[in-house]
Motif scaffolding. Structure first.
Motif, PDB file in Angstrom:
ATOM      1  N   ALA A  45       0.839  -1.200   0.000  1.00  0.00           N
ATOM      2  CA  ALA A  45       0.000   0.000   0.000  1.00  0.00           C
ATOM      3  C   ALA A  45       0.874   1.249   0.000  1.00  0.00           C
ATOM      4  CB  ALA A  45      -0.913   0.000   1.221  1.00  0.00           C
ATOM      5  N   LYS A  46       0.618   2.145  -0.940  1.00  0.00           N
ATOM      6  CA  LYS A  46       1.330   3.420  -1.075  1.00  0.00           C
ATOM      7  C   LYS A  46       2.838   3.236  -1.231  1.00  0.00           C
ATOM      8  CE  LYS A  46      -2.133   5.919   1.537  1.00  0.00           C
ATOM      9  NZ  LYS A  46      -2.414   6.790   2.677  1.00  0.00           N
ATOM     10  N   SER A  82       7.813   1.827 -10.321  1.00  0.00           N
ATOM     11  CA  SER A  82       9.163   1.342 -10.016  1.00  0.00           C
ATOM     12  C   SER A  82      10.149   2.457 -10.310  1.00  0.00           C
ATOM     13  CB  SER A  82       9.504   0.083 -10.820  1.00  0.00           C
ATOM     14  OG  SER A  82       9.593   0.369 -12.195  1.00  0.00           O
ATOM     15  N   PHE A  83      11.171   2.528  -9.483  1.00  0.00           N
ATOM     16  CA  PHE A  83      12.208   3.536  -9.605  1.00  0.00           C
ATOM     17  C   PHE A  83      13.524   2.855  -9.894  1.00  0.00           C
ATOM     18  CE2 PHE A  83       8.917   5.679  -7.322  1.00  0.00           C
ATOM     19  CZ  PHE A  83       9.022   7.014  -7.680  1.00  0.00           C
ATOM     20  N   PRO A 117       8.851   7.902  -3.203  1.00  0.00           N
ATOM     21  CA  PRO A 117       7.591   7.851  -2.447  1.00  0.00           C
ATOM     22  C   PRO A 117       7.860   7.737  -0.945  1.00  0.00           C
ATOM     23  CG  PRO A 117       8.099   5.710  -3.322  1.00  0.00           C
ATOM     24  CD  PRO A 117       9.146   6.636  -3.866  1.00  0.00           C
ATOM     25  N   GLU A 118       6.779   7.813  -0.182  1.00  0.00           N
ATOM     26  CA  GLU A 118       6.882   7.658   1.271  1.00  0.00           C
ATOM     27  C   GLU A 118       7.367   6.271   1.669  1.00  0.00           C
ATOM     28  OE1 GLU A 118       3.640   8.380   4.086  1.00  0.00           O
ATOM     29  OE2 GLU A 118       3.382  10.317   3.095  1.00  0.00           O
ATOM     30  N   ARG A 119       6.923   5.261   0.910  1.00  0.00           N
ATOM     31  CA  ARG A 119       7.302   3.872   1.189  1.00  0.00           C
ATOM     32  C   ARG A 119       8.036   3.311  -0.013  1.00  0.00           C
ATOM     33  NH1 ARG A 119       3.480   0.019   1.921  1.00  0.00           N
ATOM     34  NH2 ARG A 119       5.034  -1.178   3.012  1.00  0.00           N
ATOM     35  N   GLY A 144      14.258  11.332   2.700  1.00  0.00           N
ATOM     36  CA  GLY A 144      12.875  11.633   3.042  1.00  0.00           C
ATOM     37  C   GLY A 144      11.891  10.485   2.968  1.00  0.00           C
ATOM     38  N   VAL A 145      12.339   9.310   2.535  1.00  0.00           N
ATOM     39  CA  VAL A 145      11.443   8.147   2.537  1.00  0.00           C
ATOM     40  C   VAL A 145      11.145   7.803   3.996  1.00  0.00           C
ATOM     41  CG1 VAL A 145      11.259   5.706   1.927  1.00  0.00           C
ATOM     42  CG2 VAL A 145      12.316   7.306   0.333  1.00  0.00           C
ATOM     43  N   ARG A 146       9.909   7.492   4.301  1.00  0.00           N
ATOM     44  CA  ARG A 146       9.527   7.232   5.693  1.00  0.00           C
ATOM     45  C   ARG A 146       9.660   5.766   6.090  1.00  0.00           C
ATOM     46  NH1 ARG A 146       4.307  10.245   7.353  1.00  0.00           N
ATOM     47  NH2 ARG A 146       5.426  10.678   9.252  1.00  0.00           N
ATOM     48  N   CYS A 147       9.481   4.866   5.116  1.00  0.00           N
ATOM     49  CA  CYS A 147       9.540   3.434   5.417  1.00  0.00           C
ATOM     50  C   CYS A 147      10.233   2.717   4.263  1.00  0.00           C
ATOM     51  CB  CYS A 147       8.123   2.892   5.602  1.00  0.00           C
ATOM     52  SG  CYS A 147       8.060   1.108   5.909  1.00  0.00           S
ATOM     53  N   VAL A 148      11.225   1.908   4.602  1.00  0.00           N
ATOM     54  CA  VAL A 148      11.962   1.137   3.598  1.00  0.00           C
ATOM     55  C   VAL A 148      11.901  -0.332   3.986  1.00  0.00           C
ATOM     56  CG1 VAL A 148      14.166   0.775   2.437  1.00  0.00           C
ATOM     57  CG2 VAL A 148      13.538   3.068   3.198  1.00  0.00           C
TER      58      VAL A 148
END
Length: 162
Positions: A45-46, A82-83, A117-119, A144-148
């Motif tokens: 999700a996200k 995808s990055f 993204p954030e995740r 700045g990514v919040r969750c990896v």
């Protein structure tokens, strides 16, 4: 790193699949690895996916970046973005190094996209010590990514002497 998903041990027959895919560019083996990974994906999700970057010289030598290939196939199947990052340091084969040497070796090796993204879920083929994922997570969190999270089809067996 929030979590690592690597459900299968890097033992036979998964080991043969990974090697056929990685060193012989077997699309059949790659597709099977994607199918195995999709049996228990992490929470997407996200999230967006990114394969572990490979130095251009190594990618030319091998013919492709197996982690990027997996990430793109998984993103397509899951409807995710995808990055692609860059590896700017020509690294020796990580499997020849212990955990400490791997961590040291990886410092400054990667450049990540400016907009993430954030995740972020980092995709690799095998998790051995986790050093590659740890370095990429460090950089992503700093950007700045919040969750990896790290996602791979296989991990080395417990007790392996690295």
């Amino acid at each position: 790193m929030a979590r690592t998903t690597a459900d299968y041990l890097y033992t036979e027959p998964v080991k043969t699949l990974v090697r056929d895919f990685k060193y012989h560019a077997s699309t059949r083996a790659g597709v099977l690895l994607v199918e195995l990974m999709l049996t228990s994906p992490p929470d997407t999700a996200k999230a967006a996916l990114m394969g572990v970057p490979m130095h251009p010289a190594k990618a030319r030598e091998r013919g492709f970046n197996q982690a990027d290939w997996l990430a793109r196939q998984l993103a397509k199947r899951l409807g995710l973005a995808s990055f692609e990052g860059q590896c700017v340091k020509h690294l020796p084969a990580q499997h020849t190094l212990n955990r400490r040497a791997r961590l040291e070796n990886l410092r400054g090796a990667f450049v990540l996209p400016q907009s993430l993204p954030e995740r972020l879920i980092i995709v690799d083929d095998v998790v051995t010590t986790g050093a590659t994922g740890q370095e990429l997570a460090r950089q992503a969190l700093g950007a700045g990514v919040r969750c990896v999270e790290l996602w791979a089809p296989a991990r080395t067996p417990p007790g392996r002497d690295w």
